[in-house]
Write a protein that holds these residues in place. Sequence first.
Motif, PDB file in Angstrom:
ATOM      1  N   ALA A 134       0.835  -1.202   0.000  1.00  0.00           N
ATOM      2  CA  ALA A 134       0.000   0.000   0.000  1.00  0.00           C
ATOM      3  C   ALA A 134       0.869   1.251   0.000  1.00  0.00           C
ATOM      4  N   GLU A 135       2.025   1.168   0.656  1.00  0.00           N
ATOM      5  CA  GLU A 135       2.931   2.311   0.682  1.00  0.00           C
ATOM      6  C   GLU A 135       3.473   2.614  -0.714  1.00  0.00           C
TER       7      GLU A 135
ATOM      8  N   ALA B  39      -6.149  -5.827  -4.788  1.00  0.00           N
ATOM      9  CA  ALA B  39      -5.007  -4.966  -4.481  1.00  0.00           C
ATOM     10  C   ALA B  39      -5.411  -3.499  -4.465  1.00  0.00           C
ATOM     11  N   LEU B  40      -6.256  -3.096  -5.403  1.00  0.00           N
ATOM     12  CA  LEU B  40      -6.720  -1.703  -5.431  1.00  0.00           C
ATOM     13  C   LEU B  40      -7.506  -1.367  -4.165  1.00  0.00           C
TER      14      LEU B  40
ATOM     15  N   ARG C  44       1.677  -0.654   6.667  1.00  0.00           N
ATOM     16  CA  ARG C  44       2.944  -1.015   6.068  1.00  0.00           C
ATOM     17  C   ARG C  44       3.004  -2.509   5.763  1.00  0.00           C
ATOM     18  N   ALA C  45       2.004  -3.257   6.240  1.00  0.00           N
ATOM     19  CA  ALA C  45       1.993  -4.704   6.013  1.00  0.00           C
ATOM     20  C   ALA C  45       1.706  -5.009   4.547  1.00  0.00           C
ATOM     21  N   PRO C  46       2.503  -5.855   3.925  1.00  0.00           N
ATOM     22  CA  PRO C  46       2.274  -6.177   2.516  1.00  0.00           C
ATOM     23  C   PRO C  46       1.058  -7.093   2.346  1.00  0.00           C
ATOM     24  N   LEU C  47       0.476  -7.054   1.177  1.00  0.00           N
ATOM     25  CA  LEU C  47      -0.613  -7.964   0.821  1.00  0.00           C
ATOM     26  C   LEU C  47      -0.018  -9.109   0.019  1.00  0.00           C
ATOM     27  N   LEU C  48      -0.268 -10.331   0.462  1.00  0.00           N
ATOM     28  CA  LEU C  48       0.240 -11.494  -0.246  1.00  0.00           C
ATOM     29  C   LEU C  48      -0.728 -12.659  -0.098  1.00  0.00           C
ATOM     30  N   GLY C  49      -0.628 -13.602  -1.009  1.00  0.00           N
ATOM     31  CA  GLY C  49      -1.488 -14.778  -0.972  1.00  0.00           C
ATOM     32  C   GLY C  49      -2.604 -14.720  -1.993  1.00  0.00           C
TER      33      GLY C  49
ATOM     34  N   PRO D 256      -7.475 -13.045  -2.327  1.00  0.00           N
ATOM     35  CA  PRO D 256      -8.296 -12.066  -3.057  1.00  0.00           C
ATOM     36  C   PRO D 256      -8.809 -12.570  -4.409  1.00  0.00           C
ATOM     37  N   PRO D 257      -7.958 -13.153  -5.280  1.00  0.00           N
ATOM     38  CA  PRO D 257      -8.530 -13.704  -6.514  1.00  0.00           C
ATOM     39  C   PRO D 257      -9.412 -14.919  -6.284  1.00  0.00           C
ATOM     40  N   ILE D 258      -9.152 -15.686  -5.224  1.00  0.00           N
ATOM     41  CA  ILE D 258     -10.044 -16.803  -4.894  1.00  0.00           C
ATOM     42  C   ILE D 258     -11.410 -16.266  -4.492  1.00  0.00           C
TER      43      ILE D 258
END
Length: 235
Positions: free
Chosen positions: A59-60, A127-128, A137-142, A145-147
């Motif tokens: 997000a940053e 992601a948007l 500050r935590a990243p988005l992973l995994g 979301p598309p599931i």
Amino acid sequence: MRSPEAESPVNPLPPVIVALFVIVVGIEAAFSLGAAGIVGGPQAVGWRLAAVQKYAFSAEVFDWMIQTRQWPAEHLIRFVTYPFVHGSLTHAIFAGVMLLALGKIVAEVLGPVRTLVVFVLSAIGGALAYGVFVDTRAPLLGAFPPIYGLIGVFTYILWLRLGQMGAHQARAFSLIGMLLGIQLVFGLMSTLMGGMTPSFDWVADIGGFVTGFALGIVLIPGGWARIVSRLRNRG
């Protein structure tokens, strides 16, 4: 006509779902084996962290791109690479199981190309949503979301079928409600018991779900026509 003896007792999975599953599991296998020192040598211990820093959605970084109006490819690619980087083996296994289950249903209705379109666009939509609504500050992973995007398409399919049966169509949203409820409860318990920072991944999951549901209206044959007809009848 095919004889009953020629029929496979197991309904095969669509190749596009198998391919996505293999990518998710293959990457996680490399991370897990590297962390255990089985492959890759000493430097393999840091493979997961390096992948998170390079391929997870941030997000940053998203805020920086908006503020500076710069869109380098190395950061834009994060919109579609983060679903293939997971935080742990358990995280990847749960994602893989849900991908197989939901992906099979959706791909049998939409076909391989449109299913892949749903997966990719739902990843971007998730992601948007994370970048716009979450300040962390935590990243988005995994791959969740598309599931959840696939769940959105499945929900629309179920919504249509319940309408055709004359049943209450709100029941179609019971799956997403249950999943989000479980996710929020476990997230709250982890925060209270472990002192962890609250996770806002559910925002991306909702973004993926909304994207998938909207794509279902567009991609399922006759879906948009049914919506227009229903609106006209109400008018």
